[in-house]
Enzyme design. Structure first.
Site, PDB file in Angstrom:
ATOM      1  N   PHE A  18      28.018  21.912 -18.565  1.00 34.98           N
ATOM      2  CA  PHE A  18      26.795  22.688 -18.361  1.00 34.98           C
ATOM      3  C   PHE A  18      25.635  21.714 -18.135  1.00 34.98           C
ATOM      4  O   PHE A  18      25.549  20.686 -18.815  1.00 34.98           O
ATOM      5  CB  PHE A  18      26.510  23.534 -19.605  1.00 34.98           C
ATOM      6  CG  PHE A  18      26.241  24.976 -19.293  1.00 34.98           C
ATOM      7  CD1 PHE A  18      24.951  25.389 -18.997  1.00 34.98           C
ATOM      8  CD2 PHE A  18      27.268  25.903 -19.292  1.00 34.98           C
ATOM      9  CE1 PHE A  18      24.684  26.716 -18.718  1.00 34.98           C
ATOM     10  CE2 PHE A  18      27.012  27.233 -19.008  1.00 34.98           C
ATOM     11  CZ  PHE A  18      25.724  27.648 -18.719  1.00 34.98           C
ATOM     12  N   HIS A  48      32.143  21.177 -25.689  1.00 31.34           N
ATOM     13  CA  HIS A  48      32.316  22.228 -24.689  1.00 31.34           C
ATOM     14  C   HIS A  48      32.902  21.692 -23.386  1.00 31.34           C
ATOM     15  O   HIS A  48      32.948  22.412 -22.393  1.00 31.34           O
ATOM     16  CB  HIS A  48      30.973  22.912 -24.414  1.00 31.34           C
ATOM     17  CG  HIS A  48      30.358  23.531 -25.627  1.00 31.34           C
ATOM     18  ND1 HIS A  48      30.559  24.843 -25.994  1.00 31.34           N
ATOM     19  CD2 HIS A  48      29.550  23.005 -26.590  1.00 31.34           C
ATOM     20  CE1 HIS A  48      29.900  25.102 -27.104  1.00 31.34           C
ATOM     21  NE2 HIS A  48      29.279  24.007 -27.489  1.00 31.34           N
ATOM     22  N   HIS A  52      37.833  25.069 -24.211  1.00 36.16           N
ATOM     23  CA  HIS A  52      37.266  24.927 -25.547  1.00 36.16           C
ATOM     24  C   HIS A  52      37.085  26.279 -26.218  1.00 36.16           C
ATOM     25  O   HIS A  52      37.042  27.322 -25.566  1.00 36.16           O
ATOM     26  CB  HIS A  52      35.922  24.194 -25.497  1.00 36.16           C
ATOM     27  CG  HIS A  52      34.858  24.917 -24.738  1.00 36.16           C
ATOM     28  ND1 HIS A  52      34.699  24.802 -23.375  1.00 36.16           N
ATOM     29  CD2 HIS A  52      33.903  25.786 -25.152  1.00 36.16           C
ATOM     30  CE1 HIS A  52      33.692  25.562 -22.983  1.00 36.16           C
ATOM     31  NE2 HIS A  52      33.194  26.175 -24.037  1.00 36.16           N
ATOM     32  N   ASP A  54      34.472  28.232 -28.587  1.00 30.21           N
ATOM     33  CA  ASP A  54      33.142  28.307 -29.198  1.00 30.21           C
ATOM     34  C   ASP A  54      33.286  28.819 -30.625  1.00 30.21           C
ATOM     35  O   ASP A  54      34.071  29.735 -30.896  1.00 30.21           O
ATOM     36  CB  ASP A  54      32.244  29.286 -28.441  1.00 30.21           C
ATOM     37  CG  ASP A  54      31.678  28.710 -27.159  1.00 30.21           C
ATOM     38  OD1 ASP A  54      31.841  27.505 -26.915  1.00 30.21           O
ATOM     39  OD2 ASP A  54      31.073  29.494 -26.401  1.00 30.21           O
ATOM     40  N   HIS A  58      27.737  28.177 -32.657  1.00 31.39           N
ATOM     41  CA  HIS A  58      27.184  27.918 -31.325  1.00 31.39           C
ATOM     42  C   HIS A  58      26.082  28.918 -30.974  1.00 31.39           C
ATOM     43  O   HIS A  58      25.144  28.567 -30.256  1.00 31.39           O
ATOM     44  CB  HIS A  58      28.310  27.976 -30.292  1.00 31.39           C
ATOM     45  CG  HIS A  58      27.887  27.740 -28.881  1.00 31.39           C
ATOM     46  ND1 HIS A  58      27.084  26.692 -28.490  1.00 31.39           N
ATOM     47  CD2 HIS A  58      28.178  28.430 -27.739  1.00 31.39           C
ATOM     48  CE1 HIS A  58      26.896  26.744 -27.188  1.00 31.39           C
ATOM     49  NE2 HIS A  58      27.535  27.792 -26.706  1.00 31.39           N
TER      50      HIS A  58
END
Length: 208
Positions: A18, A48, A52, A54, A58
Site C-alpha cells: 500500500f 501486510h 496476510h 489482518d 489493525h
C-alpha cells in the site's frame, strides 16, 4: 497425496505494498565464508506484505494483536467464488448463487491475473453489506485477492468496521488465478506476533 494450491504471492524486493507502507527489504548480517559457516539475513517489512491476516488491532484501538487470535478460523473448509468483472464492490447478489451449503470460510477471486509484481490503485473490494450477509450465514473468515477488503481510497474503512463488529477474520492479497470455483480446505496460519496488527501467512488450499 491430496493436491495443494499455493495461493500466496511471492515476497521479495519489489513486492507491492500500500502506498506509504514499508516495503520488503533484506540484508545480510552474516555470510558464508572463511570463519563463518552460515548465511543470516535481516528482514524489514510491513506485516501486510504478500498474503496476510489482518488483526483487529489493525482497525480498532482496543483490538487484539494477531498473535493473540484463535487459529481455528484460519484452518478448515472454505469456498472459492469467482467474481471477475462484477464492478468495484462485491455485493450479496454476486455470492448468493453460491450460498447453498456455504462453509464458514469464503475466498473471492476478482482478478483475471493478480498483480503480484506491481501496485494497482483500482481493485475490487467487499461492500459492507456483503460481509454482514456472510456473517449472518455463519461465515467466520473472508478472503480476497486484492490488497484490501475496502477500496484503496477509503478513509472510513467501512468493510473493516464490519469485520470488527461481527468478529470476522480476514485474509488479503491472495492469489486465486488458477484455483477453480469450489470447496477446499484452507490452511493459512498467521505468525505468533504478540504485538502486531497483521501477519504474513503462507496460504494454501488442499483438495477435500
Amino acid at each position: 497425496m491430496k493436491r495443494l494450491w499455493d495461493i500466496s504471492p511471492p515476497v521479495a524486493s519489489g513486492s507491492p505494498v500500500f502506498p506509504g507502507d514499508t516495503p520488503y527489504q533484506q540484508s545480510w548480517t552474516a555470510e558464508l565464508g572463511p570463519g563463518c559457516p552460515v548465511n543470516v539475513s535481516r528482514l524489514t517489512l510491513s506485516p501486510h506484505v504478500g498474503a496476510h491476516a489482518d488483526a483487529p488491532l489493525h482497525y480498532a484501538a482496543e483490538g487484539q494483536a494477531v498473535g493473540r487470535l484463535d487459529l481455528a478460523p484460519y484452518l478448515g473448509p472454505c469456498r472459492v467464488v469467482h467474481c471477475l468483472g462484477r464492478g468495484p464492490l462485491i455485493r450479496p447478489e454476486d455470492l448468493a448463487p453460491h450460498a447453498a451449503g456455504m462453509p464458514p470460510r469464503v475466498l473471492v477471486r476478482t482478478f483475471e491475473r493478480a498483480p503480484v509484481d506491481r501496485w494497482v490503485d483500482e481493485f475490487a473490494a467487499y461492500a459492507p453489506e456483503t460481509l454482514e450477509w456472510l456473517a449472518d450465514r455463519g461465515v467466520i473468515l473472508v478472503g480476497i485477492d486484492t490488497a484490501s477488503v475496502d477500496p484503496a481510497p477509503s478513509k472510513t474503512l467501512d468493510a473493516h468496521q464490519v469485520l470488527r463488529r461481527r468478529d470476522l477474520r480476514v485474509l488479503e492479497n491472495l492469489v486465486l488465478d488458477d484455483v477453480p470455483q469450489g470447496d477446499y480446505e484452507l490452511i493459512a496460519l498467521p505468525l505468533k506476533l504478540m504485538e502486531a496488527d497483521a501477519s504474513p501467512v503462507r496460504a494454501v488450499l488442499r483438495e477435500l
